[in-house]
Motif scaffolding. Structure first.
Motif, PDB file in Angstrom:
ATOM      1  N   LEU A   1      70.221   8.593  12.647  1.00 21.22           N
ATOM      2  CA  LEU A   1      70.161   8.598  14.109  1.00 21.22           C
ATOM      3  C   LEU A   1      71.229   9.540  14.643  1.00 21.22           C
ATOM      4  N   LEU A   2      70.819  10.445  15.512  1.00 22.92           N
ATOM      5  CA  LEU A   2      71.735  11.353  16.195  1.00 22.92           C
ATOM      6  C   LEU A   2      71.812  10.962  17.661  1.00 22.92           C
ATOM      7  N   ASN A   3      73.039  10.712  18.157  1.00 26.66           N
ATOM      8  CA  ASN A   3      73.249  10.466  19.574  1.00 26.66           C
ATOM      9  C   ASN A   3      74.077  11.608  20.145  1.00 26.66           C
ATOM     10  N   TYR A   4      73.602  12.178  21.286  1.00 26.83           N
ATOM     11  CA  TYR A   4      74.226  13.416  21.763  1.00 26.83           C
ATOM     12  C   TYR A   4      74.084  13.516  23.278  1.00 26.83           C
ATOM     13  N   ASN A   5      75.220  13.521  23.980  1.00 24.88           N
ATOM     14  CA  ASN A   5      75.228  13.913  25.387  1.00 24.88           C
ATOM     15  C   ASN A   5      75.333  15.427  25.401  1.00 24.88           C
ATOM     16  N   ILE A   6      74.262  16.110  25.803  1.00 27.80           N
ATOM     17  CA  ILE A   6      74.186  17.561  25.621  1.00 27.80           C
ATOM     18  C   ILE A   6      74.721  18.349  26.815  1.00 27.80           C
ATOM     19  N   LEU A   7      75.183  17.688  27.867  1.00 34.07           N
ATOM     20  CA  LEU A   7      75.731  18.326  29.069  1.00 34.07           C
ATOM     21  C   LEU A   7      74.664  19.156  29.784  1.00 34.07           C
ATOM     22  N   ALA A   8      74.049  18.559  30.784  1.00 29.42           N
ATOM     23  CA  ALA A   8      73.040  19.271  31.573  1.00 29.42           C
ATOM     24  C   ALA A   8      73.670  20.502  32.217  1.00 29.42           C
ATOM     25  N   GLN A   9      72.984  21.619  32.133  1.00 21.84           N
ATOM     26  CA  GLN A   9      73.512  22.867  32.673  1.00 21.84           C
ATOM     27  C   GLN A   9      73.747  22.770  34.184  1.00 21.84           C
ATOM     28  N   VAL A  10      72.911  21.995  34.865  1.00 24.27           N
ATOM     29  CA  VAL A  10      73.073  21.853  36.303  1.00 24.27           C
ATOM     30  C   VAL A  10      74.400  21.177  36.641  1.00 24.27           C
ATOM     31  N   HIS A  11      74.846  20.233  35.816  1.00 28.25           N
ATOM     32  CA  HIS A  11      76.140  19.585  36.043  1.00 28.25           C
ATOM     33  C   HIS A  11      77.287  20.537  35.719  1.00 28.25           C
ATOM     34  N   LEU A  12      77.100  21.321  34.674  1.00 30.14           N
ATOM     35  CA  LEU A  12      78.125  22.318  34.337  1.00 30.14           C
ATOM     36  C   LEU A  12      78.306  23.308  35.478  1.00 30.14           C
ATOM     37  N   GLU A  13      77.195  23.795  36.026  1.00 26.65           N
ATOM     38  CA  GLU A  13      77.275  24.782  37.107  1.00 26.65           C
ATOM     39  C   GLU A  13      77.874  24.170  38.372  1.00 26.65           C
ATOM     40  N   ASN A  14      77.565  22.918  38.640  1.00 19.45           N
ATOM     41  CA  ASN A  14      78.079  22.269  39.846  1.00 19.45           C
ATOM     42  C   ASN A  14      79.545  21.864  39.745  1.00 19.45           C
ATOM     43  N   HIS A  15      80.066  21.845  38.514  1.00 20.88           N
ATOM     44  CA  HIS A  15      81.463  21.435  38.316  1.00 20.88           C
ATOM     45  C   HIS A  15      82.172  22.430  37.401  1.00 20.88           C
ATOM     46  N   ARG A  16      82.042  23.695  37.721  1.00 22.08           N
ATOM     47  CA  ARG A  16      82.639  24.756  36.911  1.00 22.08           C
ATOM     48  C   ARG A  16      84.144  24.585  36.767  1.00 22.08           C
ATOM     49  N   ASN A  17      84.776  24.002  37.769  1.00 21.41           N
ATOM     50  CA  ASN A  17      86.227  23.846  37.731  1.00 21.41           C
ATOM     51  C   ASN A  17      86.682  22.978  36.566  1.00 21.41           C
ATOM     52  N   LEU A  18      85.801  22.131  36.050  1.00 22.46           N
ATOM     53  CA  LEU A  18      86.162  21.276  34.921  1.00 22.46           C
ATOM     54  C   LEU A  18      86.206  22.047  33.612  1.00 22.46           C
ATOM     55  N   TYR A  19      85.673  23.254  33.608  1.00 22.55           N
ATOM     56  CA  TYR A  19      85.557  24.028  32.368  1.00 22.55           C
ATOM     57  C   TYR A  19      86.278  25.369  32.468  1.00 22.55           C
ATOM     58  N   ASN A  20      87.342  25.411  33.264  1.00 18.97           N
ATOM     59  CA  ASN A  20      88.089  26.657  33.454  1.00 18.97           C
ATOM     60  C   ASN A  20      88.713  27.164  32.162  1.00 18.97           C
ATOM     61  N   GLY A  21      89.041  26.279  31.260  1.00 17.55           N
ATOM     62  CA  GLY A  21      89.670  26.695  30.012  1.00 17.55           C
ATOM     63  C   GLY A  21      88.709  27.144  28.944  1.00 17.55           C
ATOM     64  N   CYS A  22      87.419  27.124  29.240  1.00 14.21           N
ATOM     65  CA  CYS A  22      86.403  27.476  28.239  1.00 14.21           C
ATOM     66  C   CYS A  22      86.010  28.950  28.352  1.00 14.21           C
ATOM     67  N   MET A  23      85.570  29.518  27.235  1.00 16.48           N
ATOM     68  CA  MET A  23      85.069  30.887  27.254  1.00 16.48           C
ATOM     69  C   MET A  23      83.790  30.954  28.081  1.00 16.48           C
ATOM     70  N   ALA A  24      83.643  31.996  28.878  1.00 14.12           N
ATOM     71  CA  ALA A  24      82.473  32.133  29.745  1.00 14.12           C
ATOM     72  C   ALA A  24      81.188  32.137  28.937  1.00 14.12           C
ATOM     73  N   GLU A  25      81.221  32.788  27.784  1.00 20.26           N
ATOM     74  CA  GLU A  25      80.016  32.871  26.948  1.00 20.26           C
ATOM     75  C   GLU A  25      79.584  31.500  26.455  1.00 20.26           C
ATOM     76  N   ALA A  26      80.564  30.621  26.198  1.00 24.67           N
ATOM     77  CA  ALA A  26      80.253  29.286  25.690  1.00 24.67           C
ATOM     78  C   ALA A  26      79.624  28.399  26.746  1.00 24.67           C
ATOM     79  N   LEU A  27      79.659  28.814  28.005  1.00 25.12           N
ATOM     80  CA  LEU A  27      79.105  28.022  29.092  1.00 25.12           C
ATOM     81  C   LEU A  27      77.698  28.456  29.476  1.00 25.12           C
ATOM     82  N   GLU A  28      77.203  29.546  28.903  1.00 21.15           N
ATOM     83  CA  GLU A  28      75.868  30.035  29.234  1.00 21.15           C
ATOM     84  C   GLU A  28      74.811  29.173  28.538  1.00 21.15           C
TER      85      GLU A  28
END
Length: 607
Positions: free
Chosen positions: A174-201
């Motif tokens: 069994l694999l359990n995975y919160n995959i992070l909806a892209q819409v939430h990532l885009e709406n809360h970009r400030n939470l991912y300021n330390g991440c590489m831009a390419e890794a957020l696409e």
């Protein structure tokens, strides 16, 4: 082994971007241009125009410029999909498509060497090096941790002793995975300021997500934060091709994402589904758009056709609203009790189908919510007998009001009464209550959305409540079911009297919550993990913490006087990182981990 490229959902109106493919078996490289042609870097054009690619072994591999179809000429397999790009390789020596067969019963964490590797031309050598470093480091840190039973069973070739232990059981992961909806990532970009831009696409993240699934080769998959559009356009066609079937439940009202469950069609068949709206407009505390999704499966491998209930959920995040989360859990446990109940034991105890509950609970392992789930009880009144301040501020003395029909034992009390009537009066000990009977006994708001997929072959893309659907029309249905907002004291008193005559425990507003599902945190025991198991983490909130769980249903042993494993046994789990290790690997998502959560993976035996 099948290797997938990204699903370029926003690029289907454009030509294919030039990409670079390397065949490791033949040491040949191919450059693809916007017209779909492939050219050997040694100067020989393989094929062009129609976009198909044929290797020297005369096996059509795959590639259609309009992204509409792919074919393996040896097996005769042909599948048509709209808006879908997949890169795969079918070798004449072996055609390996992930399935529920024996090859998928032994998951491996070591990445397979795919015949075709997608290399993005925009990636610099430094980016590729960082990817390889992070991926390798992650694989070194996350090791399999075995139970005592798992050590006896083993992993590779099974000897006679191991075969005797397994018998005719079904071994699955069994694999359990919160995959992070892209819409939430885009709406809360400030939470991912330390991440590489390419890794957020999204095109990068979906590529890695599908690669994770391919490497883990799970038999069951529970996803959280799946966008509805991606479920139909990406996950369904890709995983369908890989031998999975799946269901999806969108969050309530206008929320774009939800939960999905996939299973190997070769290993399991679907018996039933239940979509749960944790949003209930007539209950003041349940005013958030969270959901749960449950499936009841039947093994195709075991001769006894043993059944398994798998449930996944994503609870409210707000760390200040523990009251809401406890109300959600009380409701969730009542729905699990309704869906997984299979009968009464010799001494009148509840018996449930083997059960796995997993998801993102947005709580810590030693919180009141986790304690309620694993200990089976929780005292929510303080030492003075007063309700928590969170409830007191809202003028409430209990999490769920009595008119909702869910008691302190986390059961629908009218269904509880109907069960015991059938058992003691009608001498029936099977409880597959039909939908009409159940709806007459509960006071729930239900919403569900039928599949919007244009693929007429995808009835498994069901979204909703209680039973699979074959409709492919996009329709949102809201059923009020004549919701009660006040307690009918006469009916309530009669029901409580009848329950008391049968000797059942049923209370409302007692100050304590309890349940009889007997759940164990799969990542709770230390097993053979080095060091303690208290500082593991799956995600970073205010600090690194473990917010994701897999809970395993246990059963009560009268002879031992404790809960033990029944027909569902844990073999091993993929170890989690410590908080310090998470810090060392850096913020999520990154070039090796496509989500802001690390996945959970565990292997079980169903007998």
């Amino acid at each position: 082994m099948l290797a997938y490229s990204s699903q370029f959902n926003q690029d289907f109106k454009k030509d294919l971007e030039p990409m670079h493919y390397k065949d490791r078996e033949s040491d040949m490289e191919f450059n693809g241009g916007g017209n779909g042609s492939f050219v050997n870097t040694k100067g020989t054009k393989i094929d062009g125009g129609n976009g198909s690619l044929v290797n020297t072994k005369a096996t059509k591999i795959l590639y259609q410029a309009p992204f509409s179809s792919f074919q393996n000429s040896e097996t005769g397999f042909r599948r048509t999909k709209q808006r879908y790009l997949s890169i795969a390789h079918f070798s004449t020596r072996s055609v390996s498509i992930p399935s529920g067969g024996s090859s998928r019963n032994q998951p491996t964490w070591t990445p397979h060497q795919s015949a075709i590797e997608v290399i993005r031309p925009a990636s610099s050598s430094a980016t590729i090096n960082e990817f390889e470093y992070l991926r390798t480091k992650l694989q070194e840190l996350r090791k399999w941790e075995y139970t005592t039973f798992g050590k006896l069973v083993g992993v590779g070739d099974k000897g006679k002793d191991s075969e005797a232990l397994i018998g005719s059981g079904t071994r699955f992961t069994l694999l359990n995975y919160n995959i992070l909806a892209q819409v939430h990532l885009e709406n809360h970009r400030n939470l991912y300021n330390g991440c590489m831009a390419e890794a957020l696409e999204w095109r990068e993240r979906i590529h890695l997500l599908l690669r994770d699934v391919d490497e883990f080769s799970p038999d069951l998959i529970c996803f959280q934060e799946v966008e509805a559009s991606e479920f139909y356009s990406t996950f369904t066609p890709v995983l369908d091709h890989s031998g999975y079937r799946g269901v999806f439940k969108k969050r309530s009202r206008d929320k774009p994402d939800g939960c999905a469950v996939f299973w190997s069609k070769h290993m399991f068949s679907l018996v039933g589904t239940l979509g749960v709206d944790l949003y209930q407009p007539h209950i003041p505390l349940l005013d958030r758009d969270n959901i749960a999704l449950m499936v009841k499966l039947e093994s195709k491998i075991d001769r006894t056709h043993q059944r398994l209930v798998v449930a996944t959920t994503h609870l409210l995040f707000n760390p200040k609203r523990t009251d809401v989360k406890l109300g959600q859990v009380q409701f969730l446990l009542a729905e699990l009790d309704r869906f997984a109940f299979s009968g009464f034991g010799q001494e009148g105890e509840n018996i449930y189908h083997p059960l796995l509950l997993c998801g993102d609970f947005n709580t810590e392992p030693y919180s009141s919510i986790a304690n309620l789930l694993t200990e089976g009880r929780l005292r929510y009144l303080d030492e003075n007998g007063d309700p928590p301040k969170l409830l007191e501020k809202r003028g409430m003395v209990e999490f769920l009001p009595a008119y909702f029909g869910i008691n302190d034992q986390c059961q629908h009390y009218q269904i509880q009464l109907e069960r015991v009537k059938q058992w003691k009066v009608h001498r029936k000990n099977r409880f597959d209550l039909d939908r009409r009977t159940q709806l007459a006994l509960i006071n729930l708001y239900v919403s569900h959305t039928e599949p919007s997929s244009s693929d007429s072959t995808a009835p498994h893309c069901y979204v909703g409540n209680d039973s699979p659907s074959t409709s492919t029309n996009s329709t949102t249905v809201e059923e009020s079911l004549n919701l009660s907002t006040e307690l009918d004291f006469l009916t309530h008193a009669r029901t409580m009297d009848a329950i008391a005559k049968f000797g059942l425990n049923c209370t409302f507003g007692s100050g304590s919550l309890s349940h009889g599902l007997r759940l164990r945190n799969v990542y709770g025991p230390r097993l053979d993990r080095e060091g303690n198991n208290e500082n593991i983490a799956t995600t970073k909130q205010s600090a690194w913490t473990c917010a994701d769980f897999i809970f395993q249903g246990m059963q009560w042993s009268h002879s031992e006087g404790r809960c033990v494993e029944g027909n569902l046994k844990l073999i091993r789990r993929l170890g989690l990182l410590t908080r310090n290790q998470c810090k060392d690997l850096g913020p999520l998502p990154n070039l090796a981990s496509p989500s802001d959560h690390y996945p959970l993976l565990a292997e079980f035996l169903l007998k």
